[in-house]
Motif scaffolding. Structure first.
Motif, PDB file in Angstrom:
ATOM      1  N   VAL A 175       0.981  -1.108  -0.033  1.00  0.00           N
ATOM      2  CA  VAL A 175      -0.081  -0.072  -0.073  1.00  0.00           C
ATOM      3  C   VAL A 175       0.954   1.290  -0.157  1.00  0.00           C
ATOM      4  CG1 VAL A 175      -2.074  -0.920   1.085  1.00  0.00           C
ATOM      5  CG2 VAL A 175      -0.300  -0.183   2.678  1.00  0.00           C
ATOM      6  N   SER A 176       2.223   1.310   0.593  1.00  0.00           N
ATOM      7  CA  SER A 176       2.712   2.370   0.625  1.00  0.00           C
ATOM      8  C   SER A 176       3.520   2.893  -0.785  1.00  0.00           C
ATOM      9  CB  SER A 176       3.777   2.274   1.875  1.00  0.00           C
ATOM     10  OG  SER A 176       3.323   2.309   3.103  1.00  0.00           O
ATOM     11  N   ARG A 177       3.899   4.095  -0.947  1.00  0.00           N
ATOM     12  CA  ARG A 177       4.374   4.587  -1.861  1.00  0.00           C
ATOM     13  C   ARG A 177       5.525   5.511  -1.579  1.00  0.00           C
ATOM     14  NH1 ARG A 177       0.537   3.112  -5.607  1.00  0.00           N
ATOM     15  NH2 ARG A 177       1.464   4.383  -7.332  1.00  0.00           N
ATOM     16  N   GLY A 178       5.875   6.359  -2.580  1.00  0.00           N
ATOM     17  CA  GLY A 178       7.155   7.168  -2.385  1.00  0.00           C
ATOM     18  C   GLY A 178       7.660   7.937  -3.307  1.00  0.00           C
ATOM     19  N   GLN A 179       8.767   8.383  -3.439  1.00  0.00           N
ATOM     20  CA  GLN A 179       9.652   9.027  -4.414  1.00  0.00           C
ATOM     21  C   GLN A 179      10.889   8.467  -4.455  1.00  0.00           C
ATOM     22  OE1 GLN A 179       9.214  13.487  -3.828  1.00  0.00           O
ATOM     23  NE2 GLN A 179       7.197  13.260  -3.055  1.00  0.00           N
ATOM     24  N   ASN A 180      11.324   8.002  -5.710  1.00  0.00           N
ATOM     25  CA  ASN A 180      12.805   7.456  -5.840  1.00  0.00           C
ATOM     26  C   ASN A 180      13.249   6.589  -5.020  1.00  0.00           C
ATOM     27  OD1 ASN A 180      13.068   9.383  -8.213  1.00  0.00           O
ATOM     28  ND2 ASN A 180      13.404  11.178  -6.710  1.00  0.00           N
ATOM     29  N   ILE A 181      12.418   5.744  -4.555  1.00  0.00           N
ATOM     30  CA  ILE A 181      12.543   4.555  -3.649  1.00  0.00           C
ATOM     31  C   ILE A 181      13.701   3.419  -4.303  1.00  0.00           C
ATOM     32  CG2 ILE A 181      11.498   2.730  -2.296  1.00  0.00           C
ATOM     33  CD1 ILE A 181      10.689   5.231  -1.354  1.00  0.00           C
ATOM     34  N   GLU A 182      14.627   3.282  -3.316  1.00  0.00           N
ATOM     35  CA  GLU A 182      15.484   2.151  -3.464  1.00  0.00           C
ATOM     36  C   GLU A 182      15.423   1.233  -2.706  1.00  0.00           C
ATOM     37  OE1 GLU A 182      20.216   0.926  -4.516  1.00  0.00           O
ATOM     38  OE2 GLU A 182      19.614   3.001  -3.230  1.00  0.00           O
TER      39      GLU A 182
END
Length: 334
Positions: free
Chosen positions: A324-331
């Motif tokens: 469910v969780s999202r983000g920005q530029n995830i590694e």
């Protein structure tokens, strides 16, 4: 909570193990119109693992893997007990694992079982526990109650259920004969709300509250606890399912082990993107309530949308529930 039967190896949550073991059903007890209790022992006769109160098992039930709370206190168990609410669909295609358990399991049936797994543990130094259950949510609450009695901690139970639909009532009433245990039984949303407000206002200092049940009851519990001035660190819950969430913004994730960059559009989960690219991730509920798909994060900005991680775990910014969780530029550390 159900998914297809595959169970990829590996899991980051410290309270979980993923090994599967065959367990034999040795007793089935009808508790209510649609609730049966299943007692399981290892098929190979090996000792059972003790568990933290509020833990659950993952049971492979036909084409599904379902999470079921254990009802005992977890101290040196000789069997595991789970109680299952039958959820009927209109036809076989939309009936889930719980219905499969009721239709296909009898004494002597051997089931594949994972766990126990801990996602709803008590705070061990609490002075008192307020335990709130709705319907089949009584199962982890009963585990907490039995553990509190074993440890000499006082506790109070609020059990909201439909008439003729309550489970483990005889056991609850028997435990409530102890002078340190209180029991309140209630039916109906309005009466449940009134009782919750009254009991939340009457708890002694040092109390921790725990709740498990349907989403509307849990939202009422959180609302009333906040209105009564309870700090969030003392208000705990376990959800059957999560509220519906918006599709979110698109983002890109990088898999550290391969360098692969995966574009995640709005409406798709990072979990699905990883699986589609051949990256195995354990998963179960796909709603952010079970903790099964927790993965490590090396860098990036995380938008936490789950109902599992604590505030401290979120602040650490080194893990996320990718269903469910999202983000920005995830590694991600996979």
């Amino acid at each position: 909570m159900t998914i297809a039967a595959e169970a990829p190896a590996g899991h980051l949550h410290p309270g979980n193990t993923t090994s599967i073991r065959p367990m034999r059903v040795v007793a089935i007890t009808r508790l209510a119109d649609a609730i049966s209790h299943f007692r399981l022992v290892p098929a190979d006769g090996a000792p059972l693992t003790p568990f933290v109160p509020g833990s659950h098992l993952i049971v492979t039930a036909g084409a599904h893997r379902n999470a079921y709370s254990l009802v005992d206190d977890g101290f040196l168990p000789t069997s595991y007990g789970i109680s299952v609410l039958r959820r009927n669909g209109s036809d076989d295609s939309d009936r889930g694992g719980s219905d499969w358990m009721h239709r296909n399991v009898s004494e002597g049936t051997v089931l594949d079982v994972e766990g126990p797994r801990s996602m709803f543990a008590p705070v061990w130094n609490q002075r008192h526990a307020l335990l709130v259950a709705g319907g089949i949510g009584i199962t982890p609450v009963l585990s907490h109650l039995r553990s509190a009695l074993r440890r000499g901690t006082s506790a109070e139970v609020i059990y909201s259920y439909r008439r003729a639909g309550g489970a483990h009532l005889d056991e609850l009433r028997d435990l409530a004969t102890h002078p340190d245990i209180g029991l309140y039984e209630v039916s109906g949303a309005d009466d449940t709300r009134w009782l919750l407000a009254e009991r939340l206002a009457q708890q002694p200092l040092g109390t921790h509250a725990y709740a498990c049940g349907p989403a509307p009851m849990l939202e009422t519990y959180l609302e009333l606890a906040s209105a009564a001035g309870w700090p969030t660190s003392r208000v705990h819950l376990e959800r059957f399912a999560a509220p519906e969430q918006d599709p979110g913004d698109p983002f890109t994730a990088t898999v550290r082990s391969t360098g692969a960059r995966i574009d995640i559009p709005a409406g798709m989960s990072l979990l699905q993107g990883l699986l589609d690219h051949g990256v195995p991730v354990p998963n179960l509920c796909r709603q952010g309530v079970c903790g099964e798909c927790r993965i490590g994060v090396r860098s990036g900005v995380i938008e936490h949308r789950d109902f599992v991680l604590t505030d401290d775990e979120r602040a650490a910014a080194d893990s996320m529930l990718c269903c469910v969780s999202r983000g920005q530029n995830i590694e991600v550390n996979l």
